[in-house]
Design a protein around this motif. Structure first.
Motif, PDB file in Angstrom:
ATOM      1  N   UNK A  44      52.451  49.389  32.909  1.00 35.98           N
ATOM      2  CA  UNK A  44      53.062  49.711  34.199  1.00 35.98           C
ATOM      3  C   UNK A  44      53.993  48.614  34.696  1.00 35.98           C
ATOM      4  N   UNK A  45      54.301  47.666  33.859  1.00 34.73           N
ATOM      5  CA  UNK A  45      55.253  46.635  34.255  1.00 34.73           C
ATOM      6  C   UNK A  45      54.591  45.521  35.042  1.00 34.73           C
ATOM      7  N   UNK A  46      55.276  45.052  36.066  1.00 35.85           N
ATOM      8  CA  UNK A  46      54.827  43.897  36.833  1.00 35.85           C
ATOM      9  C   UNK A  46      53.694  44.204  37.805  1.00 35.85           C
ATOM     10  N   UNK A  47      53.485  45.443  38.183  1.00 41.47           N
ATOM     11  CA  UNK A  47      52.462  45.805  39.169  1.00 41.47           C
ATOM     12  C   UNK A  47      51.100  45.902  38.494  1.00 41.47           C
ATOM     13  N   UNK A  48      50.550  44.756  38.102  1.00 45.07           N
ATOM     14  CA  UNK A  48      49.266  44.731  37.403  1.00 45.07           C
ATOM     15  C   UNK A  48      48.321  43.805  38.131  1.00 45.07           C
ATOM     16  N   UNK A  49      47.048  44.042  37.932  1.00 47.43           N
ATOM     17  CA  UNK A  49      46.020  43.182  38.517  1.00 47.43           C
ATOM     18  C   UNK A  49      45.022  42.877  37.407  1.00 47.43           C
ATOM     19  N   UNK A  50      44.731  41.599  37.140  1.00 50.29           N
ATOM     20  CA  UNK A  50      43.858  41.246  36.009  1.00 50.29           C
ATOM     21  C   UNK A  50      42.471  41.890  36.075  1.00 50.29           C
ATOM     22  N   UNK A  51      41.885  41.966  37.276  1.00 48.41           N
ATOM     23  CA  UNK A  51      40.537  42.558  37.391  1.00 48.41           C
ATOM     24  C   UNK A  51      40.569  44.049  37.072  1.00 48.41           C
ATOM     25  N   UNK A  52      41.620  44.730  37.506  1.00 49.56           N
ATOM     26  CA  UNK A  52      41.747  46.166  37.222  1.00 49.56           C
ATOM     27  C   UNK A  52      41.972  46.380  35.731  1.00 49.56           C
ATOM     28  N   UNK A  53      42.842  45.552  35.138  1.00 46.22           N
ATOM     29  CA  UNK A  53      43.077  45.665  33.700  1.00 46.22           C
ATOM     30  C   UNK A  53      41.785  45.465  32.915  1.00 46.22           C
ATOM     31  N   UNK A  54      40.990  44.460  33.309  1.00 49.12           N
ATOM     32  CA  UNK A  54      39.730  44.196  32.617  1.00 49.12           C
ATOM     33  C   UNK A  54      38.766  45.373  32.764  1.00 49.12           C
ATOM     34  N   UNK A  55      38.700  45.976  33.950  1.00 55.61           N
ATOM     35  CA  UNK A  55      37.815  47.123  34.168  1.00 55.61           C
ATOM     36  C   UNK A  55      38.249  48.315  33.322  1.00 55.61           C
ATOM     37  N   UNK A  79      36.290  47.656  40.383  1.00 58.84           N
ATOM     38  CA  UNK A  79      37.393  48.386  41.020  1.00 58.84           C
ATOM     39  C   UNK A  79      37.165  48.523  42.523  1.00 58.84           C
ATOM     40  N   UNK A  80      35.935  48.801  42.930  1.00 63.96           N
ATOM     41  CA  UNK A  80      35.626  48.936  44.350  1.00 63.96           C
ATOM     42  C   UNK A  80      35.907  47.631  45.099  1.00 63.96           C
ATOM     43  N   UNK A  81      35.433  46.510  44.544  1.00 65.27           N
ATOM     44  CA  UNK A  81      35.664  45.209  45.173  1.00 65.27           C
ATOM     45  C   UNK A  81      37.141  44.855  45.211  1.00 65.27           C
ATOM     46  N   UNK A  82      37.850  45.158  44.125  1.00 60.32           N
ATOM     47  CA  UNK A  82      39.283  44.841  44.069  1.00 60.32           C
ATOM     48  C   UNK A  82      40.039  45.645  45.108  1.00 60.32           C
ATOM     49  N   UNK A  83      39.763  46.931  45.208  1.00 58.90           N
ATOM     50  CA  UNK A  83      40.457  47.761  46.190  1.00 58.90           C
ATOM     51  C   UNK A  83      40.118  47.325  47.611  1.00 58.90           C
ATOM     52  N   UNK A  84      38.875  46.941  47.834  1.00 57.78           N
ATOM     53  CA  UNK A  84      38.494  46.479  49.169  1.00 57.78           C
ATOM     54  C   UNK A  84      39.243  45.197  49.532  1.00 57.78           C
ATOM     55  N   UNK A  85      39.411  44.301  48.566  1.00 55.76           N
ATOM     56  CA  UNK A  85      40.127  43.056  48.846  1.00 55.76           C
ATOM     57  C   UNK A  85      41.618  43.313  49.079  1.00 55.76           C
ATOM     58  N   UNK A  86      42.163  44.304  48.421  1.00 58.91           N
ATOM     59  CA  UNK A  86      43.579  44.658  48.638  1.00 58.91           C
ATOM     60  C   UNK A  86      43.749  45.228  50.037  1.00 58.91           C
ATOM     61  N   UNK A  87      42.819  46.080  50.469  1.00 56.31           N
ATOM     62  CA  UNK A  87      42.895  46.655  51.816  1.00 56.31           C
ATOM     63  C   UNK A  87      42.808  45.593  52.889  1.00 56.31           C
ATOM     64  N   UNK A  88      42.071  44.514  52.637  1.00 56.60           N
ATOM     65  CA  UNK A  88      41.897  43.458  53.633  1.00 56.60           C
ATOM     66  C   UNK A  88      43.073  42.502  53.673  1.00 56.60           C
TER      67      UNK A  88
END
Length: 81
Positions: free
Chosen positions: A34-45, A71-80
């Motif tokens: 997906x190019x530059x829009x990546x997150x290491x924790x999401x990729x690992x999951x 994924x739940x923790x990552x999304x929660x941290x993005x929302x915050x």
């Protein structure tokens, strides 16, 4: 007047025979870049879920639960943020 709630039939033991799923030897499709829009924790999951296909069912459940929590923790941290 409504009747009291009655639960449906209880499921019995799982059916014997092969489990549903992809035929033996079939590999999951590669993860789409997906190019530059990546997150290491999401990729690992995502990779953990892909690798779980080769594990026993009990180990797959543990992998999926760990990936879900990541994924739940990552999304929660993005929302915050």
């Amino acid at each position: 007047m409504t009747a009291p709630f009655r639960p449906g039939p209880r499921p019995g033991p799982p059916p014997a025979g092969p489990r549903p799923g992809p035929p033996p030897g079939v590999r999951p499709a590669p993860v789409e870049e997906v190019g530059e829009a990546r997150h290491p924790a999401v990729d690992a999951a995502v990779h953990a879920m892909i690798n779980a296909a080769a594990l026993s069912p009990a180990d797959q459940i543990a992998q999926y639960e760990a990936a879900y929590e990541t994924l739940r923790e990552t999304l929660a941290s993005i929302d915050q943020a």
